[in-house]
Design a protein around this motif. Structure first.
Motif, PDB file in Angstrom:
ATOM      1  N   ARG A   6      37.431  42.975  29.488  1.00 34.68           N
ATOM      2  CA  ARG A   6      36.681  44.186  29.055  1.00 34.68           C
ATOM      3  C   ARG A   6      35.365  44.223  29.976  1.00 34.68           C
ATOM      4  O   ARG A   6      34.273  45.030  29.841  1.00 34.68           O
ATOM      5  CB  ARG A   6      36.615  44.501  27.841  1.00 34.68           C
ATOM      6  CG  ARG A   6      35.986  45.725  26.971  1.00 34.68           C
ATOM      7  CD  ARG A   6      35.683  45.923  25.546  1.00 34.68           C
ATOM      8  NE  ARG A   6      37.442  45.346  24.714  1.00 34.68           N
ATOM      9  CZ  ARG A   6      37.849  45.421  24.257  1.00 34.68           C
ATOM     10  NH1 ARG A   6      36.822  44.340  23.574  1.00 34.68           N
ATOM     11  NH2 ARG A   6      38.597  44.890  23.434  1.00 34.68           N
ATOM     12  N   ASP A   7      35.020  42.531  29.692  1.00 38.21           N
ATOM     13  CA  ASP A   7      33.686  42.210  30.150  1.00 38.21           C
ATOM     14  C   ASP A   7      33.458  41.642  31.761  1.00 38.21           C
ATOM     15  O   ASP A   7      32.724  41.406  32.819  1.00 38.21           O
ATOM     16  CB  ASP A   7      33.077  40.377  29.672  1.00 38.21           C
ATOM     17  CG  ASP A   7      32.916  41.040  28.448  1.00 38.21           C
ATOM     18  OD1 ASP A   7      32.397  42.333  27.931  1.00 38.21           O
ATOM     19  OD2 ASP A   7      33.274  39.949  27.695  1.00 38.21           O
ATOM     20  N   MET A   8      34.340  41.996  32.359  1.00 34.60           N
ATOM     21  CA  MET A   8      34.951  41.917  33.583  1.00 34.60           C
ATOM     22  C   MET A   8      34.241  43.046  35.372  1.00 34.60           C
ATOM     23  O   MET A   8      33.881  44.879  34.519  1.00 34.60           O
ATOM     24  CB  MET A   8      36.551  41.781  34.389  1.00 34.60           C
ATOM     25  CG  MET A   8      37.297  40.572  34.293  1.00 34.60           C
ATOM     26  SD  MET A   8      38.900  41.141  34.839  1.00 34.60           S
ATOM     27  CE  MET A   8      39.281  38.655  34.074  1.00 34.60           C
ATOM     28  N   SER A   9      33.933  42.605  36.367  1.00 29.00           N
ATOM     29  CA  SER A   9      33.102  43.738  36.858  1.00 29.00           C
ATOM     30  C   SER A   9      34.180  44.221  37.622  1.00 29.00           C
ATOM     31  O   SER A   9      35.714  44.055  37.556  1.00 29.00           O
ATOM     32  CB  SER A   9      32.632  42.763  38.400  1.00 29.00           C
ATOM     33  OG  SER A   9      33.055  42.169  39.225  1.00 29.00           O
ATOM     34  N   PHE A  10      34.132  45.667  37.968  1.00 26.08           N
ATOM     35  CA  PHE A  10      35.566  45.539  38.833  1.00 26.08           C
ATOM     36  C   PHE A  10      36.294  45.142  39.894  1.00 26.08           C
ATOM     37  O   PHE A  10      37.393  45.302  40.011  1.00 26.08           O
ATOM     38  CB  PHE A  10      34.889  47.320  39.552  1.00 26.08           C
ATOM     39  CG  PHE A  10      35.805  48.208  40.382  1.00 26.08           C
ATOM     40  CD1 PHE A  10      36.941  49.052  39.990  1.00 26.08           C
ATOM     41  CD2 PHE A  10      35.763  48.019  42.407  1.00 26.08           C
ATOM     42  CE1 PHE A  10      37.669  49.519  40.864  1.00 26.08           C
ATOM     43  CE2 PHE A  10      36.874  48.886  42.731  1.00 26.08           C
ATOM     44  CZ  PHE A  10      37.926  49.208  41.422  1.00 26.08           C
ATOM     45  N   GLU A  11      35.308  44.738  40.802  1.00 23.07           N
ATOM     46  CA  GLU A  11      35.055  43.866  42.206  1.00 23.07           C
ATOM     47  C   GLU A  11      35.893  41.902  41.450  1.00 23.07           C
ATOM     48  O   GLU A  11      37.089  42.000  41.748  1.00 23.07           O
ATOM     49  CB  GLU A  11      33.974  43.188  42.427  1.00 23.07           C
ATOM     50  CG  GLU A  11      33.517  43.914  43.493  1.00 23.07           C
ATOM     51  CD  GLU A  11      32.631  45.511  42.537  1.00 23.07           C
ATOM     52  OE1 GLU A  11      32.009  45.993  42.858  1.00 23.07           O
ATOM     53  OE2 GLU A  11      32.522  44.827  40.776  1.00 23.07           O
ATOM     54  N   THR A  12      35.821  41.568  40.164  1.00 21.25           N
ATOM     55  CA  THR A  12      36.789  40.670  39.225  1.00 21.25           C
ATOM     56  C   THR A  12      37.820  41.182  38.901  1.00 21.25           C
ATOM     57  O   THR A  12      38.786  40.650  38.921  1.00 21.25           O
ATOM     58  CB  THR A  12      35.392  40.073  38.805  1.00 21.25           C
ATOM     59  OG1 THR A  12      34.377  40.157  38.987  1.00 21.25           O
ATOM     60  CG2 THR A  12      36.355  38.990  37.946  1.00 21.25           C
ATOM     61  N   ALA A  13      38.088  42.433  38.155  1.00 19.03           N
ATOM     62  CA  ALA A  13      39.371  42.842  37.693  1.00 19.03           C
ATOM     63  C   ALA A  13      39.967  43.324  38.656  1.00 19.03           C
ATOM     64  O   ALA A  13      41.455  43.055  38.578  1.00 19.03           O
ATOM     65  CB  ALA A  13      38.863  44.146  36.647  1.00 19.03           C
ATOM     66  N   LEU A  14      39.460  43.415  39.660  1.00 15.18           N
ATOM     67  CA  LEU A  14      40.801  44.417  41.163  1.00 15.18           C
ATOM     68  C   LEU A  14      41.549  42.894  41.800  1.00 15.18           C
ATOM     69  O   LEU A  14      42.483  43.228  42.107  1.00 15.18           O
ATOM     70  CB  LEU A  14      40.145  44.973  41.598  1.00 15.18           C
ATOM     71  CG  LEU A  14      40.822  45.366  43.211  1.00 15.18           C
ATOM     72  CD1 LEU A  14      41.673  46.167  42.708  1.00 15.18           C
ATOM     73  CD2 LEU A  14      39.428  46.593  44.040  1.00 15.18           C
ATOM     74  N   ALA A  15      40.575  41.888  42.052  1.00 15.06           N
ATOM     75  CA  ALA A  15      40.917  40.734  42.210  1.00 15.06           C
ATOM     76  C   ALA A  15      41.859  39.707  41.552  1.00 15.06           C
ATOM     77  O   ALA A  15      43.234  39.404  42.246  1.00 15.06           O
ATOM     78  CB  ALA A  15      39.484  39.719  42.769  1.00 15.06           C
ATOM     79  N   GLU A  16      40.768  39.741  40.206  1.00 15.80           N
ATOM     80  CA  GLU A  16      42.838  39.416  39.952  1.00 15.80           C
ATOM     81  C   GLU A  16      43.354  39.364  39.482  1.00 15.80           C
ATOM     82  O   GLU A  16      44.888  39.273  39.302  1.00 15.80           O
ATOM     83  CB  GLU A  16      41.768  39.410  38.089  1.00 15.80           C
ATOM     84  CG  GLU A  16      43.273  38.033  37.051  1.00 15.80           C
ATOM     85  CD  GLU A  16      42.438  37.948  36.035  1.00 15.80           C
ATOM     86  OE1 GLU A  16      43.742  37.736  35.080  1.00 15.80           O
ATOM     87  OE2 GLU A  16      41.020  38.080  35.448  1.00 15.80           O
ATOM     88  N   LEU A  17      43.558  41.767  39.146  1.00 12.35           N
ATOM     89  CA  LEU A  17      45.274  42.572  39.420  1.00 12.35           C
ATOM     90  C   LEU A  17      45.575  41.966  40.779  1.00 12.35           C
ATOM     91  O   LEU A  17      47.068  41.786  41.018  1.00 12.35           O
ATOM     92  CB  LEU A  17      44.272  43.717  39.229  1.00 12.35           C
ATOM     93  CG  LEU A  17      45.751  45.239  39.670  1.00 12.35           C
ATOM     94  CD1 LEU A  17      46.949  44.846  38.727  1.00 12.35           C
ATOM     95  CD2 LEU A  17      45.166  46.274  39.088  1.00 12.35           C
ATOM     96  N   GLU A  18      45.055  41.685  42.004  1.00 11.73           N
ATOM     97  CA  GLU A  18      46.143  41.811  42.992  1.00 11.73           C
ATOM     98  C   GLU A  18      46.633  40.163  43.358  1.00 11.73           C
ATOM     99  O   GLU A  18      47.611  39.813  43.978  1.00 11.73           O
ATOM    100  CB  GLU A  18      44.496  41.416  44.249  1.00 11.73           C
ATOM    101  CG  GLU A  18      44.770  42.591  44.564  1.00 11.73           C
ATOM    102  CD  GLU A  18      43.056  42.635  46.579  1.00 11.73           C
ATOM    103  OE1 GLU A  18      42.927  41.973  46.062  1.00 11.73           O
ATOM    104  OE2 GLU A  18      42.645  44.204  46.153  1.00 11.73           O
ATOM    105  N   ASN A  19      45.813  38.946  42.774  1.00 13.40           N
ATOM    106  CA  ASN A  19      46.157  37.883  41.767  1.00 13.40           C
ATOM    107  C   ASN A  19      47.836  38.151  41.701  1.00 13.40           C
ATOM    108  O   ASN A  19      48.567  37.745  41.583  1.00 13.40           O
ATOM    109  CB  ASN A  19      45.477  37.100  41.628  1.00 13.40           C
ATOM    110  CG  ASN A  19      46.072  35.233  41.594  1.00 13.40           C
ATOM    111  OD1 ASN A  19      47.170  35.074  42.241  1.00 13.40           O
ATOM    112  ND2 ASN A  19      46.088  35.219  40.192  1.00 13.40           N
ATOM    113  N   VAL A  20      47.481  38.780  39.982  1.00 12.43           N
ATOM    114  CA  VAL A  20      48.635  39.405  39.496  1.00 12.43           C
ATOM    115  C   VAL A  20      49.895  40.068  39.819  1.00 12.43           C
ATOM    116  O   VAL A  20      51.252  39.534  40.186  1.00 12.43           O
ATOM    117  CB  VAL A  20      48.380  39.931  38.025  1.00 12.43           C
ATOM    118  CG1 VAL A  20      49.510  40.495  37.829  1.00 12.43           C
ATOM    119  CG2 VAL A  20      47.652  38.927  36.886  1.00 12.43           C
TER     120      VAL A  20
END
Length: 79
Positions: A6-20
């Motif tokens: 919930r506290d992540m920026s769009f860019e951080t969440a997208l990078a983590e999603l790509e990692n997942v």
């Protein structure tokens, strides 16, 4: 887990999603971990979708004059 997303920026969440996605695509993740990764990926995707929708609504609110210059904003529907 969802609290940190919930506290992540769009860019951080997208990078983590790509990692997942990369981890799941590798095929080297045990089933239990795959399930947790999939659930986290779904939460990250939902967060990214919400961030994009919010940004689209803000852009749609910008009003332009006859020369195409921004003149202000208009209220979004439902606000």
């Amino acid at each position: 887990m969802a609290d940190d997303i919930r506290d992540m920026s769009f860019e951080t969440a997208l990078a983590e999603l790509e990692n997942v996605v990369n981890q799941l695509d590798s095929g080297d993740v045990p089933l239990e971990n795959s399930i947790r990764l999939y659930e986290r990926g779904a939460a990250l995707k939902a967060h990214c979708d919400a961030k994009l929708k919010d940004a689209e609504e803000k852009v749609a609110q910008i009003t332009l004059d006859a020369k195409g210059q921004p003149t202000g904003t208009t209220p979004a529907e439902g606000m």
